[in-house]
Scaffold this motif. Structure first.
Motif, PDB file in Angstrom:
ATOM      1  N   GLU A 131       0.752  -1.114   0.094  1.00 53.39           N
ATOM      2  CA  GLU A 131       0.047  -0.011  -0.035  1.00 53.39           C
ATOM      3  C   GLU A 131       0.832   1.304   0.032  1.00 53.39           C
ATOM      4  O   GLU A 131       1.831   1.210   0.576  1.00 53.39           O
ATOM      5  CB  GLU A 131      -0.805   0.078   1.282  1.00 53.39           C
ATOM      6  N   GLN A 134      -1.701   6.911  -1.121  1.00 50.69           N
ATOM      7  CA  GLN A 134      -2.876   6.990  -2.027  1.00 50.69           C
ATOM      8  C   GLN A 134      -3.292   5.974  -2.545  1.00 50.69           C
ATOM      9  O   GLN A 134      -4.104   6.054  -3.578  1.00 50.69           O
ATOM     10  CB  GLN A 134      -2.607   8.280  -2.853  1.00 50.69           C
ATOM     11  N   GLY A 135      -2.999   4.596  -2.427  1.00 53.10           N
ATOM     12  CA  GLY A 135      -3.531   3.566  -3.266  1.00 53.10           C
ATOM     13  C   GLY A 135      -2.376   2.293  -3.153  1.00 53.10           C
ATOM     14  O   GLY A 135      -2.110   2.045  -1.983  1.00 53.10           O
ATOM     15  N   THR A 136      -2.061   1.834  -4.172  1.00 51.76           N
ATOM     16  CA  THR A 136      -1.228   0.365  -3.919  1.00 51.76           C
ATOM     17  C   THR A 136      -0.273   0.311  -5.111  1.00 51.76           C
ATOM     18  O   THR A 136      -0.462   1.437  -6.114  1.00 51.76           O
ATOM     19  CB  THR A 136      -2.295  -0.848  -4.147  1.00 51.76           C
ATOM     20  N   ARG A 137       0.786  -0.027  -4.992  1.00 50.99           N
ATOM     21  CA  ARG A 137       1.963  -0.399  -5.778  1.00 50.99           C
ATOM     22  C   ARG A 137       2.089  -1.856  -6.185  1.00 50.99           C
ATOM     23  O   ARG A 137       2.053  -2.589  -4.922  1.00 50.99           O
ATOM     24  CB  ARG A 137       3.280   0.219  -5.024  1.00 50.99           C
ATOM     25  N   GLU A 138       1.939  -2.369  -7.005  1.00 53.94           N
ATOM     26  CA  GLU A 138       2.206  -3.638  -7.602  1.00 53.94           C
ATOM     27  C   GLU A 138       3.556  -4.303  -7.394  1.00 53.94           C
ATOM     28  O   GLU A 138       4.590  -3.227  -7.108  1.00 53.94           O
ATOM     29  CB  GLU A 138       1.758  -3.972  -9.240  1.00 53.94           C
ATOM     30  N   GLN A 172       4.280   0.125 -11.183  1.00 52.91           N
ATOM     31  CA  GLN A 172       2.804   0.238 -11.467  1.00 52.91           C
ATOM     32  C   GLN A 172       2.171   0.372 -10.350  1.00 52.91           C
ATOM     33  O   GLN A 172       2.120  -0.132  -9.279  1.00 52.91           O
ATOM     34  CB  GLN A 172       2.148  -1.260 -11.839  1.00 52.91           C
ATOM     35  N   MET A 173       1.483   1.665 -10.175  1.00 51.12           N
ATOM     36  CA  MET A 173       0.751   1.999  -9.138  1.00 51.12           C
ATOM     37  C   MET A 173      -0.619   2.428  -9.378  1.00 51.12           C
ATOM     38  O   MET A 173      -0.985   2.796 -10.454  1.00 51.12           O
ATOM     39  CB  MET A 173       1.575   3.413  -8.453  1.00 51.12           C
ATOM     40  N   GLU A 174      -1.442   2.195  -8.426  1.00 46.77           N
ATOM     41  CA  GLU A 174      -2.952   2.969  -8.786  1.00 46.77           C
ATOM     42  C   GLU A 174      -3.098   3.573  -7.489  1.00 46.77           C
ATOM     43  O   GLU A 174      -2.895   3.525  -6.318  1.00 46.77           O
ATOM     44  CB  GLU A 174      -3.813   1.640  -8.457  1.00 46.77           C
ATOM     45  N   THR A 175      -3.543   5.089  -8.006  1.00 49.73           N
ATOM     46  CA  THR A 175      -3.742   5.968  -7.030  1.00 49.73           C
ATOM     47  C   THR A 175      -5.148   6.257  -6.970  1.00 49.73           C
ATOM     48  O   THR A 175      -5.832   6.445  -8.017  1.00 49.73           O
ATOM     49  CB  THR A 175      -2.815   7.233  -7.471  1.00 49.73           C
ATOM     50  N   THR A 176      -5.826   6.595  -5.665  1.00 46.66           N
ATOM     51  CA  THR A 176      -7.009   7.002  -5.576  1.00 46.66           C
ATOM     52  C   THR A 176      -7.230   8.248  -4.314  1.00 46.66           C
ATOM     53  O   THR A 176      -6.703   8.085  -3.620  1.00 46.66           O
ATOM     54  CB  THR A 176      -8.109   5.795  -5.138  1.00 46.66           C
ATOM     55  N   TYR A 181      -9.008   9.045  -9.943  1.00 46.24           N
ATOM     56  CA  TYR A 181      -8.752   7.540  -9.749  1.00 46.24           C
ATOM     57  C   TYR A 181      -7.705   7.087 -11.032  1.00 46.24           C
ATOM     58  O   TYR A 181      -7.739   7.335 -12.054  1.00 46.24           O
ATOM     59  CB  TYR A 181      -9.920   6.787 -10.080  1.00 46.24           C
TER      60      TYR A 181
END
Length: 181
Positions: A131, A134-138, A172-176, A181
């Motif tokens: 985590e 602001q989100g998650t990192r693969e 690779q990150m997902e930010t929310t 998003y």
């Protein structure tokens, strides 16, 4: 940017055991950090900008295990794994960035001696998914390679290194956030 230094207090207890052809080590640790620097992504018009900011504090604890072994007179291997838990608390522009996550990192290194003066080294590493504020990192995996040749009674060494041979070292990150998003 106007960043303050990040400070850490670290405590570690470890053990090291030597064998005839290698070693085994393990350790447990606890680390308290203040003024933790985190990257924050914000929408600025049509652009999403990422900048570092001092967000808050983090407590981390974990263990590391490492093995080194001379398998033959020409082959040496080393591997390690680090598993940790991190608890962060902080705030930026009125938004709380508190989180608790489990993370891990592993590394494997192989050294092959072709001659007394020539070596090839392969290194692999894996950062487990985790985590972010602001989100998650693969997870991320990579393999590096190096070749070296010593000359003139080991007084000069020529080396060639290649990083990320498989082109997999990609974050690779997902930010929310409240606005994107």
């Amino acid at each position: 940017p106007n960043l303050d230094p990040e400070y850490s207090n670290s405590y570690e207890i470890g053990h090291l055991h030597h064998t005839e052809k290698g070693s085994i080590s393990s350790s447990v640790y606890f680390r308290q950090s203040t003024g933790v620097i985190e990257w924050v992504e914000r929408a600025e018009g049509e652009i999403i900008a990422a900048r570092p900011y001092n967000i808050g504090d983090r407590d981390s604890y974990g263990f590391e295990f490492q093995v080194m072994r001379q398998l033959t007179n020409w082959l040496n291997m080393q591997g390690s794994v680090n598993v940790y838990n991190a608890q962060s608390s902080g705030e930026f522009e009125g938004i709380a960035f508190d989180r608790d996550y489990l993370g891990w990192i592993s590394r494997i290194s192989t050294r092959i001696s072709l001659t007394k003066s020539s070596q090839i080294q392969l290194r692999s590493l894996y950062f487990g998914p985790r985590e972010t504020i602001q989100g998650t990192r693969e997870g991320m995996f990579a393999i590096d390679m190096g070749v070296s040749q010593s000359l003139w009674d080991n007084n000069v060494t020529i080396s060639f290194n290649a990083r990320d041979l498989l082109d997999t070292r990609k974050r690779q990150m997902e930010t929310t956030t409240d606005t994107f998003y």
